[in-house]
Design a protein around this motif. Structure first.
Motif, PDB file in Angstrom:
ATOM      1  N   ASP A   1       0.845  -1.189   0.024  1.00  0.00           N
ATOM      2  CA  ASP A   1       0.077   0.046   0.036  1.00  0.00           C
ATOM      3  C   ASP A   1       0.965   1.193  -0.038  1.00  0.00           C
ATOM      4  O   ASP A   1       0.421   2.094  -0.715  1.00  0.00           O
ATOM      5  CB  ASP A   1      -0.835  -0.015   1.253  1.00  0.00           C
ATOM      6  N   VAL A   2       1.896   1.040   0.705  1.00  0.00           N
ATOM      7  CA  VAL A   2       2.902   2.391   1.059  1.00  0.00           C
ATOM      8  C   VAL A   2       3.582   2.362  -0.578  1.00  0.00           C
ATOM      9  O   VAL A   2       3.657   3.490  -1.074  1.00  0.00           O
ATOM     10  CB  VAL A   2       4.018   2.363   1.919  1.00  0.00           C
ATOM     11  N   VAL A   3       4.191   1.374  -1.040  1.00  0.00           N
ATOM     12  CA  VAL A   3       4.675   1.517  -2.512  1.00  0.00           C
ATOM     13  C   VAL A   3       3.925   2.040  -3.651  1.00  0.00           C
ATOM     14  O   VAL A   3       4.243   2.946  -4.183  1.00  0.00           O
ATOM     15  CB  VAL A   3       5.022  -0.041  -2.975  1.00  0.00           C
ATOM     16  N   ALA A   4       2.537   1.880  -3.541  1.00  0.00           N
ATOM     17  CA  ALA A   4       1.731   2.153  -4.492  1.00  0.00           C
ATOM     18  C   ALA A   4       1.097   3.545  -4.338  1.00  0.00           C
ATOM     19  O   ALA A   4       0.891   4.330  -5.284  1.00  0.00           O
ATOM     20  CB  ALA A   4       0.190   1.260  -4.566  1.00  0.00           C
ATOM     21  N   SER A   5       1.494   4.287  -2.991  1.00  0.00           N
ATOM     22  CA  SER A   5       0.995   5.855  -2.698  1.00  0.00           C
ATOM     23  C   SER A   5       2.322   6.557  -3.033  1.00  0.00           C
ATOM     24  O   SER A   5       1.987   7.727  -2.907  1.00  0.00           O
ATOM     25  CB  SER A   5       0.694   5.660  -1.429  1.00  0.00           C
ATOM     26  N   LEU A   6       3.481   5.901  -3.118  1.00  0.00           N
ATOM     27  CA  LEU A   6       4.928   6.909  -3.200  1.00  0.00           C
ATOM     28  C   LEU A   6       5.266   7.200  -4.529  1.00  0.00           C
ATOM     29  O   LEU A   6       5.074   5.966  -5.314  1.00  0.00           O
ATOM     30  CB  LEU A   6       5.693   6.788  -2.023  1.00  0.00           C
TER      31      LEU A   6
END
Ligand code: FNR
Length: 318
Positions: free
Chosen positions: A196-201
């Motif tokens: 989820d973090v990877v997809a948002s940054l």
């Protein structure tokens, strides 16, 4: 320093000293983090060139103990990880080491009471303004990359929100350990929440947690969508985890670690601690090898135990 497509040795207190970092790099680690060092401790040090072994030492005034040792060979890949709770002190410490390391990282994940009670480590996760202050202060005043390492927050949404705030400070990358603060090491790492973090940054995210074999690097990359992976225990138990051809025999890795500890005059307590951690994983401290390590008083004792006396003789003569 680039953070895409990297295999990374994680920061590990009392383990990630110079010989262990060089060992991991020899086996294929692209980036090697040092053990966390507290800013208070570093600012009490002098920088010295150690001509005998060719290292750069940060030596505590008064006690003479080596707080951080590095060398030219690792300059392009070593990350100095710092524990801090204050932007100005963090900057003072970072400026002392910035010419000798590739990047500076702030530990925002350590759940131990020593860190949290001092407002460091995981205590920072609940203080986004302080995180912003520390990271922007470092970013504005340093020419080398600044990064940080966090744990997951209670909900994935909270983690993403914090990660976005961290990204806005201009850090070069973010390492995410896929566990929450109360989680134990045996609890499975939540790779989906790292995803989820990877997809948002837009900045590189370094995924961390539960990598124990070379194949796991690919598995976690696919599961999280990132290209860089950090490993701690898998490397501690066998530093050759970074070898694409598979792990080398544990006995060989251990002997090479002792050899490097001797050549770099590593602190005997740190070398013994690392060996004990390795032995506890693979066998038992109750067996003759474990007992002999515990009894060893010096690097020469360990040289004899592991049959690397030649390295010790070389060290003494040169
Ligand atoms: C750690 N960890 C850690 N994290 C950090 O940011 N700074 C540190 O100094 C340490 N020290 C440390 C020592 C030891 C012995 C271990 C096992 C772990 C946490 C580590 O970097 C990593 O985030 C976790 O261990 C999860 O990764 P693995 O072990 O699942 O690959």
């Amino acid at each position: 320093m680039e953070y895409e497509n990297k295999l990374v040795l994680a920061p590990m207190v009392r383990i990630g000293t110079l010989p262990f970092r060089l060992l991991a790099a020899e086996y294929g680690a692209d980036i090697t983090y040092g053990e966390e060092i507290i800013d208070h401790k570093l600012v009490k040090c002098d920088r010295r060139l150690n001509e005998k072994i060719g290292s750069i030492d940060f030596v505590e005034k008064g006690t003479g103990s080596v707080v951080f040792r590095t060398c030219d060979e690792e300059k392009d890949r070593v990350v100095f990880q710092m524990g801090t709770s204050d932007a100005v002190r963090a900057l003072t410490a970072a400026q002392m080491v910035c010419k000798d390391v590739a990047a500076v990282d702030i530990n925002m994940g350590c759940p131990k009471s020593f860190s949290v009670s001092g407002g460091m480590g995981a205590a920072l996760l609940t203080k986004p303004d302080l995180i912003h202050d520390i990271l922007t202060t470092l970013r504005r005043n340093m020419s080398i990359p600044v990064t940080c390492k966090i744990r997951l927050l209670k909900s994935s949404q909270d983690t993403v929100e914090l990660a976005r705030r961290i990204e806005k400070t201009g850090v070069s990358a973010l390492a995410v350990h896929g566990r929450k603060v109360p989680d134990r090491p045996r609890d499975p790492a939540k790779w989906s929440e790292i995803a989820d973090v990877v997809a948002s940054l837009s900045i590189p995210v370094i995924a961390n947690g539960d990598v124990f074999d070379y194949d796991d690097f690919q598995r976690i990359k696919v599961a999280t969508g990132t290209s860089s992976v950090m490993v701690a225990r898998g490397a501690l138990w066998n530093a050759s985890i970074f070898c694409p051809k598979g792990k080398l025999p544990w006995e060989d890795v251990k002997r090479e670690y002792v050899r490097k500890s001797i050549l770099w005059d590593n602190d005997i307590k740190s070398t013994k601690h690392t060996l004990k951690e390795m032995i506890m994983h693979h066998s038992s401290l109750e067996l003759p090898e474990g007992k002999a390590v515990i009894k060893s008083d010096s690097l020469v004792d360990l040289a004899r135990l592991y049959g690397v006396e030649k390295s010790y003789d070389f060290f003494v003569k040169n």
